[in-house]
Every structure is written in C-alpha cells, then in structure tokens.
Design an enzyme around this catalytic site. Structure first.
Site, mmCIF file in Angstrom:
data_model
loop_
_atom_site.group_PDB
_atom_site.id
_atom_site.type_symbol
_atom_site.label_atom_id
_atom_site.label_comp_id
_atom_site.label_asym_id
_atom_site.label_seq_id
_atom_site.Cartn_x
_atom_site.Cartn_y
_atom_site.Cartn_z
ATOM 1 N N HIS A 82 -32.227 1.847 -2.142
ATOM 2 C CA HIS A 82 -30.775 1.670 -2.087
ATOM 3 C C HIS A 82 -30.277 1.912 -0.669
ATOM 4 C CE1 HIS A 82 -26.696 1.671 -3.742
ATOM 5 N NE2 HIS A 82 -26.442 2.567 -2.819
ATOM 6 N N ASP A 161 -18.163 6.131 -12.639
ATOM 7 C CA ASP A 161 -18.200 5.943 -11.187
ATOM 8 C C ASP A 161 -17.339 4.749 -10.776
ATOM 9 O OD1 ASP A 161 -19.248 6.158 -8.421
ATOM 10 O OD2 ASP A 161 -20.064 4.207 -8.939
ATOM 11 N N ARG A 168 -10.753 6.337 -5.641
ATOM 12 C CA ARG A 168 -11.040 6.897 -4.302
ATOM 13 C C ARG A 168 -10.593 5.933 -3.210
ATOM 14 N NH1 ARG A 168 -17.164 7.598 -4.570
ATOM 15 N NH2 ARG A 168 -16.973 8.038 -2.365
ATOM 16 N N SER A 183 -21.935 9.355 -6.526
ATOM 17 C CA SER A 183 -21.665 7.967 -6.908
ATOM 18 C C SER A 183 -22.955 7.142 -6.833
ATOM 19 C CB SER A 183 -20.586 7.405 -5.974
ATOM 20 O OG SER A 183 -20.549 6.016 -6.002
ATOM 21 N N LYS A 187 -25.748 5.934 -10.263
ATOM 22 C CA LYS A 187 -26.162 4.556 -10.601
ATOM 23 C C LYS A 187 -27.676 4.421 -10.555
ATOM 24 C CE LYS A 187 -23.019 3.302 -7.715
ATOM 25 N NZ LYS A 187 -21.911 2.927 -6.900
HETATM 26 N N1 URA Z 1 -21.715 3.308 -2.273
HETATM 27 C C1 URA Z 1 -21.502 3.769 -3.526
HETATM 28 O O1 URA Z 1 -22.076 3.275 -4.482
HETATM 29 N N2 URA Z 1 -20.634 4.779 -3.678
HETATM 30 C C2 URA Z 1 -19.976 5.365 -2.660
HETATM 31 O O2 URA Z 1 -19.217 6.298 -2.877
HETATM 32 C C3 URA Z 1 -20.202 4.868 -1.363
HETATM 33 C C4 URA Z 1 -21.093 3.839 -1.195
#
Ligand code: URA
Length: 433
Positions: A82, A161, A168, A183, A187
């Site tokens: 990621h 999220d 946010r 966050s 995932k």
């Molecule tokens: N990518 C994400 O998935 N979440 C964040 O808060 C920032 C970047």
C-alpha cells in the site's frame, strides 16, 4: 455512554478505552452519532493524539465496521502493498506481477484516484476490456491459479473509515498521524492481508512533508501491524517530485511495462525493485533483503514478469497485446510541449501541482463522481538535477483540448529552475520493520 463525555475525555488528553472507541465507531457508522460530535472528537484527536493501544483499537473497530475479506482459501502468505499516495506512483502495477512471478499470492483490492493523486484501479481500466469486479469465487480462483488478481475495493470495506475520511476532509483533520495510520491499516486488515509492505511517501506531493513525520507515521503503522499479528514493513520513499516520468492512466501503464521490460527510468525501477524485494521477504521467498533485491533486479533485467502481467490482464478481460503494442492503449489527440523560460538546473518539481495539472487535463477527478479520460497526461522530460536551456521542453502534455494555457501556467509554477546543480534527492529515506 454519552458521546459528549467521550469528547470531553479526549479533549482533556486521556486515552479512550476499547469499548468507548467501539461505541463511537459503531454509533457514527449507524448514524446515531451526528457529524458535529464526530467532528469535535476528530479535532480533539488531532490536538491530543492517541496512544498506540487507542490506535490499534480504532483500527480494529473500523476494520470490523463492514465486510472482512476471508482469504484463507488462498494458499501461501498473502502479502499486500500500500502506498500513502503520490503523483505518478505506478509501483503497484510493477510489483504485483513480479511478486506473482515469484509465487507470492497477490490478492489485491485497490482504490481509485482522487484530487491530485492517481489510483491503481483507474490505471488498469485504461486497458480496453479490463474489469475490476470479480466474484469472490473468481477472485480466489484467479489468485490460486495465476497468483494475481486486482479488484476494486468492496463498497462495504471499512465503511466507518469511508464516512470518517469524508468528514476529516472538510474539518481540517486529514493530516493527523493516528487518523491516517488507523485509516490505512483498517482497510488492509479488512481486506485480509497476512503481511503488508507500506510505501510511505514523503515530500511536496505527499501528506507527510518531512522525514521525521513520515517516520512517525511509518512506525505507527508498523506497530499497529505487529499488535494485530500482521508482519508489516514500512519504507519511506521520495515524493519531492513525481515518481518516474509519466503521469496519467494509460501513460503510467506504458511506463510500468517499460520498467517490467528492464528499460524503465533508474529511479522508478530502483524503488519498484526494493518494494518487490520486501514483498518477497515477507512472503518468505528469500531470507534476506539482499538476496531478494538481486533476484528481483534480475527478473526486471530479463523482463520475466511480463508474461505474468499478460496473463493477469487477459484473466480480467483486458487485451494482453498492449504489453507488446503499448500504442493500443488510449492516446490523446494533441501533444503539446511546455518550454522552459530560463536556463539552469531543475531544483524542484512541486509534485502536487503536477498532479493537479494532470487532473485539469482530465486524468483525475476533482470530485468522486467526475469521469476521467484515460488517454491524457503529462510526460516529464526534465527531472530534478537535469540541466535545461530556455526554450527546451520540460514536459509534454497529452491533451484532448487545444487550449491548455491553464495547465501550462501550473507547470511553469511547479518547476523551479535555478543556477546551482541541486544535490540529488534520496530515493528511500528509511525502512521501518
Ligand atoms: N490514505 C488513507 O486511506 N487514509 C488516510 O487517512 C490518508 C491516506
């Protein structure tokens, strides 16, 4: 429990308990806690931070807020990768077929681009016929047979999220390390990875503008991974300028093929080799990074993962001939050179501005529902450290409109050209494991 008391507790700097975090996440996801209370809590977290226990609880609570993908029917260590997001970041397209070639099951869920950053799914969709939706059975079968499948994120993956991220975005609480870390990791946990390589971007085009902040984010995510039993390695890599030379969906697929063929740019190739090597280390294919690095380098030099890339594209309905005939990818109608206004060396290329310029051409979305044009983008003909003369091309715009003065102005603003030759930027600043 009352949300107002929990906001007060966080505002006073105390740590929230697991059951309190679960109450907040469940309540907000179900709509029982209103946006104004959640906004106040996010701002309290922004200023007060969170302990590592709170961050782990928040991560798990968000991961459990929707579907959890069960990859247990896939044999082997499922290693995910990621990136925290950047401009020209096509590393996933390059490392996924390399990892699969090495026998590591790549069962990947990727996202779309938003704003100045691109997304793997949009890049793959620039290949005619490629579909990003597979049934669960097709997904598992593809990974067990070909070692690779990349699909779009399920709509119900970590819905907490999704909702919190949108809030946010409009309450100036995106750049909070506990919130970013939980966050991303929620995932990754929900999508079923056993082990994770994180590419934390640092620089003008990234959320983290300094190595120190990037290191704290990387350490936070690695310790979340550890506390949840997922072996995690975080690399801190450069985003002071866009990665590689191409920005835009089809352009980035073309450049990824070049790298897989062994003819890509040194910087992009080197970062891709290191990411793939750490994936191979976590996938237990090699026992040392050095061994893994040498093997991946050889795979790239020999173009061996290109076959895996062809199989992967064909399996998801795309035309594998694009690998040998990249001209089959969408191409823009106009190719316009952006010329330097002065002599010197390129000191800086504001990655975010270049990302916005590509978005204005149609390569990205300002809003989630905006359509994108796969054929448009930007080729960077000059990168940091290159000598340039007034009148020389610094970029080529691939556009489907003729009047691109807005984009040219942005690019001139993004390129800083000065007399002194700059010290080359480091590609990889640190690795946390
Ligand atoms: N990518 C994400 O998935 N979440 C964040 O808060 C920032 C970047």
């Amino acid at each position: 429990m009352r949300m107002v008391d929990l906001i007060h507790k966080k505002r006073s700097g105390s740590a929230l308990l697991q059951e309190e975090i679960d109450f907040i996440i469940q309540g907000y996801t179900q709509g029982d806690i209103p946006d104004y209370q959640m906004s106040a809590l996010l701002m309290a977290v922004y200023f007060r931070g969170m302990t590592s226990e709170e961050i782990s609880h928040l991560t798990m609570s968000m991961a459990n807020s929707g579907d959890r993908i069960d990859l247990s029917e896939i044999n082997g260590v499922k290693v995910d990768k990621h990136s925290t997001g950047g401009v020209g970041d096509k590393i996933s397209l390059i490392v996924a077929p390399i990892a699969a070639y090495l026998g590591i099951p790549v069962a990947k869920m990727s996202g779309r681009g938003l704003g100045h950053t691109g997304g793997t799914i949009d890049k793959l969709e620039s290949i005619a016929g490629f579909h990003i939706e597979l049934s669960k059975e097709e997904f598992i079968r593809s990974v067990n047979t070909n070692k690779i499948a990349i699909v779009g994120q399920s709509g119900n993956l970590a819905p907490a999220d999704k909702k919190i991220y949108a809030l946010r975005d409009v309450t100036a609480t995106v750049d909070s390390i506990p919130l970013i870390a939980s966050s991303i990791m929620s995932k990754k946990i929900a999508s079923g990875a056993d082990a994770i390589v994180l590419d934390v971007k640092m620089g003008s085009g990234a959320f983290m503008k300094t190595v120190e902040d990037a290191r704290v984010l990387a350490q936070t995510m690695v310790s979340i991974g550890k506390s949840l039993g997922r072996h995690t390695i975080a690399m801190i890599t450069d985003m002071e300028q866009p990665l590689g030379r191409e920005i835009g969906n089809a352009n980035e697929v073309r450049e990824s093929i070049d790298v897989l063929r062994g003819t890509g740019d040194h910087d992009l190739t080197e970062v891709a080799i290191s990411v793939a090597a750490y994936m191979a280390l976590l996938g237990k294919v090699y026992s040392s990074f050095e061994e893994a690095h040498a093997a991946v380098k050889e795979i790239i030099q020999n173009g061996r993962a290109l076959d895996t890339f062809r199989i992967f594209i064909a399996n998801q309905g795309g035309n594998p001939d694009i690998v040998d005939h990249p001209e089959l990818l969408p191409t823009a109608a106009h190719h316009i050179e952006v010329l330097a206004k002065s002599d010197g060396f390129v000191q800086q290329i504001e990655a975010e501005q270049i990302g916005i310029a590509a978005m204005l051409l149609g390569a990205g979305r300002a809003k989630k529902e905006d359509p994108i044009d796969y054929s448009v983008g930007i080729t960077l003909n000059k990168k940091i450290g290159d000598a340039v003369q007034s009148g020389q091309s610094i970029c080529t715009l691939h556009a489907n409109r003729q009047n691109v003065q807005d984009v040219i102005d942005l690019i001139h603003g993004a390129y800083i050209i000065a007399d002194a030759k700059p010290v080359p930027a480091q590609l990889i600043y640190d690795v946390i494991m």
